[in-house]
Design a protein around this motif. Sequence first.
Motif, PDB file in Angstrom:
ATOM      1  N   ILE A 115      11.637   3.891   0.130  1.00  0.00           N
ATOM      2  CA  ILE A 115      12.869   3.410   0.763  1.00  0.00           C
ATOM      3  C   ILE A 115      13.100   4.215   2.026  1.00  0.00           C
ATOM      4  O   ILE A 115      13.283   5.435   1.967  1.00  0.00           O
ATOM      5  CB  ILE A 115      14.069   3.541  -0.185  1.00  0.00           C
ATOM      6  N   GLU A 116      13.057   3.556   3.183  1.00  0.00           N
ATOM      7  CA  GLU A 116      13.325   4.263   4.436  1.00  0.00           C
ATOM      8  C   GLU A 116      14.719   3.864   4.918  1.00  0.00           C
ATOM      9  O   GLU A 116      15.010   2.699   5.104  1.00  0.00           O
ATOM     10  CB  GLU A 116      12.233   3.987   5.475  1.00  0.00           C
ATOM     11  N   TRP A 117      15.566   4.893   5.123  1.00  0.00           N
ATOM     12  CA  TRP A 117      16.978   4.594   5.336  1.00  0.00           C
ATOM     13  C   TRP A 117      17.741   5.898   5.549  1.00  0.00           C
ATOM     14  O   TRP A 117      17.478   6.898   4.881  1.00  0.00           O
ATOM     15  CB  TRP A 117      17.489   3.917   4.081  1.00  0.00           C
ATOM     16  N   THR A 118      18.701   5.874   6.425  1.00  0.00           N
ATOM     17  CA  THR A 118      19.578   7.029   6.598  1.00  0.00           C
ATOM     18  C   THR A 118      20.181   7.458   5.266  1.00  0.00           C
ATOM     19  O   THR A 118      20.311   8.653   4.973  1.00  0.00           O
ATOM     20  CB  THR A 118      20.713   6.705   7.587  1.00  0.00           C
ATOM     21  N   HIS A 119      20.550   6.478   4.422  1.00  0.00           N
ATOM     22  CA  HIS A 119      21.308   6.749   3.203  1.00  0.00           C
ATOM     23  C   HIS A 119      20.441   6.802   1.939  1.00  0.00           C
ATOM     24  O   HIS A 119      20.964   6.662   0.833  1.00  0.00           O
ATOM     25  CB  HIS A 119      22.400   5.695   3.036  1.00  0.00           C
ATOM     26  N   SER A 120      19.149   7.027   2.097  1.00  0.00           N
ATOM     27  CA  SER A 120      18.283   6.957   0.912  1.00  0.00           C
ATOM     28  C   SER A 120      18.276   8.234   0.071  1.00  0.00           C
ATOM     29  O   SER A 120      17.522   8.340  -0.893  1.00  0.00           O
ATOM     30  CB  SER A 120      16.852   6.576   1.315  1.00  0.00           C
ATOM     31  N   ASN A 121      19.128   9.210   0.432  1.00  0.00           N
ATOM     32  CA  ASN A 121      19.372  10.362  -0.449  1.00  0.00           C
ATOM     33  C   ASN A 121      20.854  10.421  -0.814  1.00  0.00           C
ATOM     34  O   ASN A 121      21.360  11.470  -1.220  1.00  0.00           O
ATOM     35  CB  ASN A 121      18.939  11.663   0.238  1.00  0.00           C
ATOM     36  N   ASN A 122      21.520   9.292  -0.663  1.00  0.00           N
ATOM     37  CA  ASN A 122      22.970   9.216  -0.873  1.00  0.00           C
ATOM     38  C   ASN A 122      23.331   9.373  -2.348  1.00  0.00           C
ATOM     39  O   ASN A 122      22.580   8.951  -3.232  1.00  0.00           O
ATOM     40  CB  ASN A 122      23.472   7.857  -0.349  1.00  0.00           C
ATOM     41  N   ASP A 123      24.488   9.965  -2.612  1.00  0.00           N
ATOM     42  CA  ASP A 123      24.927  10.162  -3.995  1.00  0.00           C
ATOM     43  C   ASP A 123      25.196   8.848  -4.721  1.00  0.00           C
ATOM     44  O   ASP A 123      25.234   8.821  -5.952  1.00  0.00           O
ATOM     45  CB  ASP A 123      26.200  11.021  -4.030  1.00  0.00           C
TER      46      ASP A 123
END
Length: 321
Positions: A236-244
Motif C-alpha cells: 500500500i503506497e500512501w501518505t496514510h498507510s501507517n495511520n492509526d
Amino acid sequence: MNNTLLNTLKAAREGLAERLDSMTLPAEIPHGDMPGDKVLITESHVAKAKTILPALVDKMIAALENKPLQRCVLSVCGGSGVGKSETASLLGWYLGQLGAKSYILSGDNYPHRIPEYNDAERLRVFRDTGLKGLVAAGLHTAQVSEQLHQLMEEDKDADPALCAEYGWLSAYQAAGRRGLKGYLGTPNEIDFDRVNSIIAQFQAGAEQISLKRMGRRPSELWAETVDFSETSVLIIEWTHSNNDHLAGVDLPVLLNSTPAETMAHRRERNRDGKVDSPFTTMVLEIEQGLLASQAHKAAVILSKSGELLSYAEYQALMANA
C-alpha cells in the motif's frame, strides 16, 4: 500457498544485495493503481529500494513464521514528494523477481471525495472552524469580518506572517488549524473502513477482491475486481498507510523527509518558481506531524538521503530539523 512465500524469502536472503545489483530494470514496471498515475524512477529511488529491501525481507520472514496463509501486507508512507510511488513500485518489482508476486495499491483512491472536492472541504473546515473560534473569543466584529473576507478572497487567511498586522488573525488560524487536524487523515476525510476490508480480505486468502478506482472528476468512479490468487504481497503506497485508523498492515516503511527537505523539493518541482500557498503549507505541516506521531510503528525508516534510521535516530533527526 502453504509456506511458499516464507521459503522464497529465506532462499532470497543469502546474497540479496548482490542479486539486486545484478538485476536490470526494464523501461517500465508495474506501479500503483491510481488512474492516471505515472512514476518517474531515478537512480536515487533505485538506491533507496535496494537499501530497504534486505532489511525488509528479514522482517517479512519473521512476520510470516506463524502465518498459515503466507500473505504479507507492506506499506510505504511519507510526506509529499518523498518518492512513495516509485519506491513501492521498485519494491514490488524486486520482490516479483525474487518469486514473490506483489500488487501495489494506491491509497489515493480512498478519500471520500475526488481531489478537487477534498481540497475544497479542507479549506471549508479550516475557515468554518476558524470563524467559530473568532466568535468564541469575542473577536468577531463588522470590521474583522470585512478584513477576513478580503484575506479569504486573496487566499491569505492562513498566512501566519499577517498575524502581526491583524491582531485577531492568530486566534482565527489557531482554531482553523485545530479543525483541520480533526479532518486530515481521519475517517472524515478517508474511507478507512473500505481499505481495512480490502486488507482483511487479502490476509484471509481471498482470490478475488473488488478495488475502488477514482479519477479527478465526479463521473470517474468505478470498481474493478482484481485477481489475487497468485499474489502473496500487498503493498500500500500512501501518505496514510501507517495511520492509526488502518488495520492489518504487517510492516510499514516510512520514507522520511524533514519539513525543510519537503519544502525544498516542492520549490524545485514548481517550474514557475511559486512556493506553496500558506494554506497548503499548513496542510503539509499537519500531515508531517501526523506522520511523526505514527513513526514509532514503522518497521523500516529511511532518511531522505537514503540511510536506514532507528526510531531513536529518526527522533534525533526530526528534533534538530
